[in-house]
Design an enzyme around this catalytic site. Sequence first.
Site: not given
Ligand code: ASP
Length: 324
Positions: A214, A204, A186, A84, A237-238
């Site tokens: 995106r 990330t 991330t 990731s 993160t997320g």
């Molecule tokens: N925050 C990151 C994103 O939306 C993804 C992640 O943290 O896994 O690109």
Amino acid sequence: MQRRKFIKKASLISIGLGIANKAYSKNYKKTNSLYNNITPLVIATWDVKNATKKAWKIIQNNQSSLDAVEQGCMIEEANENGQSVGKGGLPDRNGNVTLDACIMNSKGDCGSVVFLKNIKHAISLARKVMEDTPHVMLAGIGAEEFAYSIGFKKENLLTKASKKTWENWKKTSKYKPVINIENHDTIGMLAIDNNGNISGGCTTSGLAYKMSGRVGDSPIIGSGLYVDNEIGGAVATGLGEEVVKTVGSFLIVELMRQGHSPQKACEIAISRIVTKSDYKNFQVGYIALNKQGDTGCYSIQKGFSMTLCQSNNNVNIKSDSYTT
Ligand code: ASP
């Protein structure tokens, strides 16, 4: 979760983490009376002890928190097993690995790169954008060309393992990201150095199998990361779309400015998301620290954690979450 239960739980977590942090500061002060009230420390999203250890070494070496977060994030960018971040990150639906990253120093300067291909250390390039250009953000081919012009090496970021995972995904092409509930994602890192200065970094490969082009929250200053050296810092993160909609990291720093602890500020920022979205199908996690070295972490779903490194302690702390 019912509101009362949430509030009760939130205050228990604050007390719990408060005790843990006090224990760290006490030990730290015993061995480092030189620094008086300054509490150098490093925190990062997920279980990334090698990354926090590296950052802590930089701080011990009396370098800046900016050097610490850059070099800490670089550890995970180079770790091909992490799917990731950096090299080995999972690609978009066309098979291209595209990276997003940003960095912010204690003076409030920041730099960021988005939709970056073929360059492993996106965090270092973000730092170069901050330090060597009149801009804050470079995207795509422009970011890549800038990287080559200052000596970055072109590298194929799609490893055999990630290519295989993507090829399996293509058999069904169902875009249902079961996001971040178990794996580390991330890497967001915050550090306080020996001068008490705070910096942060965030790097990330974004959502696996995202649409080409995106960009998530991670390179967006205020969403994926925010630092105010007078107050503290936060990283996310997320599911980036949800973080962007609530400008999560800036919100947390502003909540700390209003007097909330880092823990409480993370909880309020999460509650802002859950009251507005169908939160059951995605994950968002925040970590934060304030100028005094108090820390907090909180997420929507179970499975999130924060790594904290200070003195000889380099520990992964399980985050509490809104859903149980
Ligand atoms: N925050 C990151 C994103 O939306 C993804 C992640 O943290 O896994 O690109």
